[in-house]
Design an enzyme around this catalytic site. Structure first.
Site, PDB file in Angstrom:
ATOM      1  N   TRP A 179     -89.597  49.341 -77.340  1.00 28.11           N
ATOM      2  CA  TRP A 179     -89.154  47.987 -77.666  1.00 28.11           C
ATOM      3  C   TRP A 179     -89.995  47.003 -76.858  1.00 28.11           C
ATOM      4  O   TRP A 179     -90.055  47.085 -75.632  1.00 28.11           O
ATOM      5  CB  TRP A 179     -87.670  47.763 -77.360  1.00 28.11           C
ATOM      6  CG  TRP A 179     -87.350  46.300 -77.489  1.00 28.11           C
ATOM      7  CD1 TRP A 179     -87.294  45.600 -78.659  1.00 28.11           C
ATOM      8  CD2 TRP A 179     -87.122  45.359 -76.437  1.00 28.11           C
ATOM      9  NE1 TRP A 179     -87.042  44.267 -78.389  1.00 28.11           N
ATOM     10  CE2 TRP A 179     -86.937  44.094 -77.039  1.00 28.11           C
ATOM     11  CE3 TRP A 179     -87.062  45.454 -75.049  1.00 28.11           C
ATOM     12  CZ2 TRP A 179     -86.685  42.933 -76.294  1.00 28.11           C
ATOM     13  CZ3 TRP A 179     -86.816  44.309 -74.297  1.00 28.11           C
ATOM     14  CH2 TRP A 179     -86.622  43.066 -74.931  1.00 28.11           C
ATOM     15  N   LYS A 222     -86.280  43.708 -83.657  1.00 26.98           N
ATOM     16  CA  LYS A 222     -85.375  42.693 -83.122  1.00 26.98           C
ATOM     17  C   LYS A 222     -85.554  41.396 -83.892  1.00 26.98           C
ATOM     18  O   LYS A 222     -86.634  41.084 -84.381  1.00 26.98           O
ATOM     19  CB  LYS A 222     -85.659  42.484 -81.634  1.00 26.98           C
ATOM     20  CG  LYS A 222     -84.619  41.613 -80.935  1.00 26.98           C
ATOM     21  CD  LYS A 222     -84.680  41.788 -79.423  1.00 26.98           C
ATOM     22  CE  LYS A 222     -83.752  40.800 -78.731  1.00 26.98           C
ATOM     23  NZ  LYS A 222     -83.643  41.030 -77.296  1.00 26.98           N
ATOM     24  N   HIS A 256     -79.392  43.463 -83.168  1.00 26.30           N
ATOM     25  CA  HIS A 256     -80.688  42.871 -83.502  1.00 26.30           C
ATOM     26  C   HIS A 256     -80.806  42.363 -84.926  1.00 26.30           C
ATOM     27  O   HIS A 256     -81.888  42.351 -85.510  1.00 26.30           O
ATOM     28  CB  HIS A 256     -81.798  43.875 -83.203  1.00 26.30           C
ATOM     29  CG  HIS A 256     -81.985  44.099 -81.729  1.00 26.30           C
ATOM     30  ND1 HIS A 256     -83.044  44.769 -81.188  1.00 26.30           N
ATOM     31  CD2 HIS A 256     -81.231  43.700 -80.667  1.00 26.30           C
ATOM     32  CE1 HIS A 256     -82.943  44.807 -79.874  1.00 26.30           C
ATOM     33  NE2 HIS A 256     -81.839  44.169 -79.541  1.00 26.30           N
ATOM     34  N   HIS A 280     -79.321  52.211 -81.404  1.00 25.93           N
ATOM     35  CA  HIS A 280     -78.806  51.644 -80.170  1.00 25.93           C
ATOM     36  C   HIS A 280     -77.446  51.049 -80.500  1.00 25.93           C
ATOM     37  O   HIS A 280     -77.354  50.071 -81.238  1.00 25.93           O
ATOM     38  CB  HIS A 280     -79.727  50.534 -79.622  1.00 25.93           C
ATOM     39  CG  HIS A 280     -80.772  51.049 -78.704  1.00 25.93           C
ATOM     40  ND1 HIS A 280     -81.650  50.232 -78.033  1.00 25.93           N
ATOM     41  CD2 HIS A 280     -81.056  52.327 -78.304  1.00 25.93           C
ATOM     42  CE1 HIS A 280     -82.455  50.975 -77.283  1.00 25.93           C
ATOM     43  NE2 HIS A 280     -82.114  52.235 -77.431  1.00 25.93           N
ATOM     44  N   ASP A 290     -75.062  42.014 -75.973  1.00 32.05           N
ATOM     45  CA  ASP A 290     -74.940  43.333 -75.347  1.00 32.05           C
ATOM     46  C   ASP A 290     -73.627  43.524 -74.589  1.00 32.05           C
ATOM     47  O   ASP A 290     -73.631  43.959 -73.429  1.00 32.05           O
ATOM     48  CB  ASP A 290     -76.145  43.605 -74.442  1.00 32.05           C
ATOM     49  CG  ASP A 290     -77.431  43.778 -75.233  1.00 32.05           C
ATOM     50  OD1 ASP A 290     -77.548  44.799 -75.920  1.00 32.05           O
ATOM     51  OD2 ASP A 290     -78.292  42.882 -75.176  1.00 32.05           O
TER      52      ASP A 290
HETATM   53  C1  RNT Z   1     -83.427  44.562 -76.068  1.00 27.59           C
HETATM   54  C2  RNT Z   1     -83.383  45.927 -76.661  1.00 27.59           C
HETATM   55  C3  RNT Z   1     -83.738  47.053 -75.742  1.00 27.59           C
HETATM   56  C4  RNT Z   1     -83.161  46.914 -74.352  1.00 27.59           C
HETATM   57  C5  RNT Z   1     -83.318  48.142 -73.482  1.00 27.59           C
HETATM   58  C6  RNT Z   1     -83.072  47.844 -72.055  1.00 27.59           C
HETATM   59  O1  RNT Z   1     -82.944  43.608 -76.886  1.00 27.59           O
HETATM   60  O2  RNT Z   1     -82.137  46.146 -77.231  1.00 27.59           O
HETATM   61  O3  RNT Z   1     -83.370  48.252 -76.328  1.00 27.59           O
HETATM   62  O4  RNT Z   1     -81.825  46.563 -74.384  1.00 27.59           O
HETATM   63  O5  RNT Z   1     -84.534  48.712 -73.708  1.00 27.59           O
HETATM   64 ZN    ZN Z   2     -81.721  48.121 -77.918  1.00 24.65          ZN
END
Ligand code: RNT
Ligand code: ZN
Length: 411
Positions: A179, A222, A256, A280, A290
């Protein structure tokens, strides 16, 4: 109601709870190390940057590798089943001078492998393209500066080696997720150039020699980040196109996308395209905030798709970071919530519901979908926990409180 009563009730709708318990026990979820210290890592004390942010200042965060390992091991002891731990490159361990990202080697992760063997977990990995002076302007693999790009390409290649080391040592394929925060705050004049540069950089990384069976690269898309609101290089379309043409996996992060989009609805198409889907699991609140995952509709829908399409076809990793609450509790709660939703999804007779869908009986479909929500899944969960030697109900939190008092608050 006892487990046996629940078992009988489920049997009447054709569900074998024993099978569900066995299946759930096979699902390893990748627990993200970065909830333990607010995405801090062991290189600087600067905290996270690059479009992601933690908020809150709850006491007791892990400050050293040992503290993070201890907290993770304690959290895992309260989670039923056998799982994985997801590390980021910024969690490398350095004797004295910090090795820069382009020079990281397996040696920086030896203590983690030792710990993983002792704790009985497998490891996944992530290169860290943020929280670094060479990412300060928000551009890494897509930077117009060839030197900056070369630095990050080298980082990516070193990380593939580390992932391979994890896989070989722990005898389990290692998922390595890419990422990159790259993007622009305001409308760029050139949207194509950065994407071409990023694709070119990624090609250079994946051209490196690595064992394709041991290392499973995934690419995360994202929509936007803080400070990069107008343009993200690694957008959903970029990632789909890149992953399809280079035959790697695309990763879906639940935070995202536009908030009204159903991430669960994307899963079946991803599966058709890639054969395997990386995830994720996160919880966006108004934006990609998050938050710790809850048993909400989004998580339920994602878990249902994972179960219907076969958990073995998924790489499930958690990704959230809340610094306003006890971090160990955040881990345990999130993992257990994910497992509970997977279990609940296993306890639904999807074949029968699909028959109703195909017959156009949408009334019956709706009624039964709702009624099944109130079946005694909790009893099956409790039985699963009992067999794993872990507390089923909220009593796990008493243990966390004690750990907080004895360990965390003394930091
Ligand atoms: C960020 C992404 C990514 C991070 C991690 C820490 O928006 O989601 O995956 O959260 O790599
Ligand atoms: Zn992520």
């Amino acid at each position: 109601m006892s487990y046996n009563d629940a078992k009988k009730k489920y049997a009447k709708i054709g569900i074998d709870t024993e099978k569900a318990i066995a299946e759930l026990g096979k699902i390893a979820i990748s627990l993200h190390c970065w909830q333990g210290d607010d995405v801090g890592g062991f290189e600087t004390t600067g905290g996270a940057s690059g479009g992601i942010a933690t908020t809150g200042n709850y006491p007791g965060k892990a400050r050293t590798p040992q503290e993070l390992m201890d907290d993770l091991a304690f959290a895992l002891s309260l989670i039923p089943g056998r799982h994985r731990v997801n590390l980021h490159a910024c969690y490398g361990i350095h004797e004295g001078k910090v090795t820069d990202r382009d020079c990281l080697t397996p040696a920086n992760f030896e203590p983690w492998v030792k710990w993983a063997k002792k704790t009985g977990v497998k490891l996944d990995f992530n290169p860290t393209f943020f929280s670094h002076p060479k990412a300060a302007d928000g551009l890494t693999l897509s930077s117009p500066d060839p030197k900056v790009r070369a630095f990050w390409v080298k980082h990516g290649i070193q990380c593939l080696k580390i992932a391979e080391y994890f896989a070989k040592e722990l005898k389990s394929p290692c998922a390595i997720n890419f990422w990159m925060p790259d993007g622009y705050k305001d409308e760029p004049s050139d949207r194509l150039g950065p994407r071409q540069r990023m694709a070119d950089s990624l090609d250079k990384i994946f051209k490196a020699k690595y064992d394709k069976k041991a290392v499973v690269p995934t690419l995360e898309s994202k929509l936007f980040g803080i400070g990069v609101e107008s343009y993200t290089v690694g957008s959903h379309e970029f990632v789909m196109g890149y992953a399809m043409t280079r035959k790697i996996l695309a990763l879906l992060d639940m935070g995202h996308f536009h908030l009204t989009e159903s991430v669960a609805d994307k899963i079946s198409s991803f599966l058709m395209t890639f054969g395997k889907v990386a995830f994720h699991i996160s919880r966006p609140v108004r934006w990609d905030s998050d938050h710790v995952i809850r048993q909400n509709d989004d998580l339920r829908a994602a878990a249902q798709e994972i179960v219907k399409m076969g958990p073995k076809n998924f790489i499930v990793a958690l990704d959230y970071f809340d610094a306003s609450i006890n971090r160990v509790a955040a881990w345990v709660l999130g993992m257990r919530n994910m497992q509970k939703e997977l279990l609940k999804a296993m306890l639904v007779p999807w074949k029968d519901l699909t028959k109703l869908q195909d017959a156009g009986d949408f009334t019956a479909q709706l009624v039964l979908q709702e009624e099944y929500k109130n079946y005694p899944a909790d009893e099956v969960w409790a039985e699963f926990c009992r067999r794993c030697g872990v507390t089923a109900g909220e009593d796990w939190f008493t243990a966390v409180r004690k750990y907080e008092k004895d360990v965390l608050l003394k930091r």
